[in-house]
Design a protein around this motif. Structure first.
Motif, PDB file in Angstrom:
ATOM      1  N   ASP A 140      -7.062   4.258  -7.488  1.00  0.00           N
ATOM      2  CA  ASP A 140      -6.690   2.976  -6.882  1.00  0.00           C
ATOM      3  C   ASP A 140      -7.730   2.548  -5.860  1.00  0.00           C
ATOM      4  O   ASP A 140      -8.399   3.390  -5.226  1.00  0.00           O
ATOM      5  N   PRO A 141      -7.901   1.242  -5.628  1.00  0.00           N
ATOM      6  CA  PRO A 141      -8.831   0.790  -4.576  1.00  0.00           C
ATOM      7  C   PRO A 141      -8.318   1.152  -3.191  1.00  0.00           C
ATOM      8  O   PRO A 141      -7.149   1.517  -3.006  1.00  0.00           O
ATOM      9  N   GLN A 142      -9.190   1.026  -2.217  1.00  0.00           N
ATOM     10  CA  GLN A 142      -8.852   1.460  -0.869  1.00  0.00           C
ATOM     11  C   GLN A 142      -7.735   0.612  -0.264  1.00  0.00           C
ATOM     12  O   GLN A 142      -6.874   1.116   0.456  1.00  0.00           O
ATOM     13  N   TRP A 143      -7.693  -0.684  -0.581  1.00  0.00           N
ATOM     14  CA  TRP A 143      -6.669  -1.546   0.023  1.00  0.00           C
ATOM     15  C   TRP A 143      -5.281  -1.283  -0.562  1.00  0.00           C
ATOM     16  O   TRP A 143      -4.288  -1.793  -0.053  1.00  0.00           O
ATOM     17  N   LYS A 156      -2.066   3.716   7.818  1.00  0.00           N
ATOM     18  CA  LYS A 156      -2.239   2.295   8.117  1.00  0.00           C
ATOM     19  C   LYS A 156      -1.024   1.765   8.876  1.00  0.00           C
ATOM     20  O   LYS A 156       0.108   2.224   8.696  1.00  0.00           O
ATOM     21  N   THR A 207      -6.231   5.089   5.582  1.00  0.00           N
ATOM     22  CA  THR A 207      -7.539   4.460   5.735  1.00  0.00           C
ATOM     23  C   THR A 207      -8.624   5.401   5.237  1.00  0.00           C
ATOM     24  O   THR A 207      -8.359   6.526   4.812  1.00  0.00           O
ATOM     25  N   GLU A 208      -9.867   4.942   5.299  1.00  0.00           N
ATOM     26  CA  GLU A 208     -10.987   5.781   4.869  1.00  0.00           C
ATOM     27  C   GLU A 208     -11.148   7.000   5.770  1.00  0.00           C
ATOM     28  O   GLU A 208     -11.669   8.033   5.335  1.00  0.00           O
ATOM     29  N   GLN A 240      -3.063   8.205  -7.136  1.00  0.00           N
ATOM     30  CA  GLN A 240      -3.715   7.114  -6.433  1.00  0.00           C
ATOM     31  C   GLN A 240      -5.216   7.319  -6.267  1.00  0.00           C
ATOM     32  O   GLN A 240      -5.868   6.556  -5.547  1.00  0.00           O
ATOM     33  N   ALA A 274       0.815  -1.209   0.000  1.00  0.00           N
ATOM     34  CA  ALA A 274       0.000   0.000   0.000  1.00  0.00           C
ATOM     35  C   ALA A 274       0.851   1.263   0.000  1.00  0.00           C
ATOM     36  O   ALA A 274       0.379   2.330  -0.420  1.00  0.00           O
ATOM     37  N   ARG A 283      -4.053   1.861  -0.889  1.00  0.00           N
ATOM     38  CA  ARG A 283      -3.678   3.204  -0.460  1.00  0.00           C
ATOM     39  C   ARG A 283      -3.024   3.137   0.914  1.00  0.00           C
ATOM     40  O   ARG A 283      -3.297   2.226   1.707  1.00  0.00           O
TER      41      ARG A 283
END
Length: 508
Positions: A440-443, A454, A448-449, A437, A371, A445
């Motif tokens: 890009d999907p959340q996983w 992370k 976190t949301e 990014q 990530a 990055r």
């Protein structure tokens, strides 16, 4: 001057004439009666001509003639009734005979050439307006005839096209089902992932000997192609070409003998002494001019002598200029020997090719998460710099890095992956990185949301496979994001490396 006498009016219709002027209504009635009589005579003549040419149509023509006579009588009666009616006001009626003549209907033309074929029965009112150029048969054909439409009949090529379309649809359905099965995330560690396909009915080396496509006829001598004329077994011995072993095809470079420091210094002195003797020999023969004396600050007074005593400032400036000239020549020679950027790249590429020719090796690394953008950049940039081929697979569960290349490049990359990179490191992205990014999907990055960094304390990199390979499985270096395990296996399956995903999942 006398006026010329006027020409008298025709038919005594002048101002002093005795004849009474005809009323317009009476003229119209007389014209209609005359037209009816002419039409009746034309119809009678036509009926007589048709009767003479086609006797079978006489009853029809007689009926038409009677109808025409009756119509003439009706027109005459109507004309008489109109005469008895009161005349219309003369203010709106035409006053000149020319206008009346223009209003009279033209007489019907008589067809001089009677038709040979029997005409179809017509209504009485249609006979007055009959067109001599109108053909009823042609009109009927034009009404019946429609637009021409291309009609294809089923033939050989149409059947082939239908079969090809059906086969293409079937292959498309099979491909779609296979993709859905891969994306379903079937567990390769199960027994289904290790099923072995059944053996064929007949091996390829036995197809030329047996008459059938299986081994059921092996006991029947008549179906064995051994002694027959079309047998592949003959009296001649076939010697296959000799192939070199894979290790013999590699580029083996002989390493030079290593020398100690004293041996290297002694070898240098001997080489320089040989060059000096050659240079002195050329000077004695007059092939080269003698070099100027090498004046330094320490030997300046001894070499220059009286000149240094007479003008020491000028001698000192001369010595300094010679020293600077020797330094500039040294720097210039070094710059001339220095390679340009293009030559450096070419030399590096040649060395990498030589390294790959000695033997190809593959390494597979498993990383828990990628990530952090800095880790992805280091993996991608170092692989390109070392001219490695392979792929990086990004997945929410695990990430796989597959590299191929020579021994030197692979060892350098192993040190990078296992020692140089700090896999527990993480930081928020910069503005430019955040823009890249965004899709890009959340996983994938580093945040976190909620916008927090992370925790990568659990992240680590493991070497799960290392070995020598015969050929490269990938043409270039690349990466791909796989949302499911099925997509990752499909990507590796194109290079026939789908078993690496099951290996990576089995290692914790």
């Amino acid at each position: 001057m006398t006026m010329a006498e006027k020409r008298p009016h025709p038919d005594g219709q002048g101002p002093n004439g005795d004849t009474k002027r005809t009323k317009p209504s009476e003229a119209i009635a007389a014209a209609k009666v005359k037209a009816a009589e002419i039409a009746a005579r034309v119809a009678a003549k036509r009926a007589a001509a048709v009767t003479a040419s086609t006797p079978a149509a006489a009853p029809i023509d007689a009926v038409k003639a009677r109808m025409a006579q009756m119509k003439a009588r009706m027109d005459a009666m109507n004309a008489k009734q109109e005469e008895t009616k009161p005349a219309a006001p003369e203010s709106n009626a035409p006053r000149f005979a020319t206008t009346l003549g223009n209003r009279r209907p033209e007489t019907a033309k008589v067809d001089a050439k009677p038709k040979t074929a029997a005409p179809q029965p017509k209504q009485p009112q249609d006979e007055e307006l009959e067109n001599p150029y109108y053909d009823a048969k042609a009109a009927a054909l034009m009404k019946k005839r429609g637009p021409r439409v291309i009609e294809f009949q089923n033939g050989k090529y149409l059947d082939q096209a239908v079969k090809l379309r059906a086969q293409r649809r079937l292959e498309q359905i099979k491909k779609t089902l296979a993709i859905q099965a891969r994306r379903a995330g079937l567990d390769e560690n199960s027994e289904r992932g290790y099923l072995v396909s059944s053996p064929p009915d007949i091996e390829w080396w036995d197809e030329g000997i047996l008459a059938e496509t299986n081994y059921d006829c092996i006991d029947d001598p008549t179906k064995l192609k051994i002694d027959s004329d079309d047998s592949i077994i003959t009296l001649y011995v076939q010697h296959p070409p000799l192939l070199k072993a894979p290790q013999e095809q590699r580029l083996v470079q002989v390493k030079p003998m290593y020398l100690t420091t004293k041996e290297q210094a002694k070898l240098r002195r001997m080489r320089r002494a040989a060059d000096l003797k050659e240079h002195q020999a050329k000077i004695r023969l007059g092939l080269e001019p003698p070099p100027p004396p090498k004046v330094k600050r320490g030997n300046m007074m001894r070499v220059m002598g009286e000149q240094a005593i007479a003008d020491p400032t000028a001698v000192e400036m001369l010595v300094e200029s010679q020293i600077q000239q020797r330094h500039d020549d040294h720097v210039t020679a070094n710059e001339e020997r220095k390679l340009t950027k293009e030559e450096e790249h070419a030399k590096l590429a040649a060395n990498q090719d030589k390294d790959a020719q000695k033997g190809l090796y593959m390494c597979v690394f498993k990383v828990n998460t990628l990530a952090f953008g800095k880790h992805r950049f280091q993996i991608d940039n170092n692989a390109k710099q070392h001219a490695l081929t392979g792929i990086t697979l990004f997945n929410p569960d695990l990430n796989l890095v597959v590299i191929e290349g020579g021994a030197f490049a692979v060892n350098k990359y192993k040190k990078l992956m296992l020692h140089r990179i700090n896999w527990q490191e993480n930081a928020p992205p910069t503005e430019s990185q955040a823009e890249k990014q965004a899709s890009d999907p959340q996983w994938l990055r580093s945040l976190t949301e909620d916008g927090e960094i992370k925790d990568h304390s659990y992240n680590k990199c493991m070497l799960i496979f290392e070995g020598e390979i015969k050929d490269r499985s990938f043409r270039k270096w690349g990466s791909r994001v796989c949302e499911t395990a099925g997509e990752a296996r499909e990507t590796l399956g194109r290079a026939k490396l789908d078993s690496l995903w099951a290996l990576a999942k089995s290692i914790e």
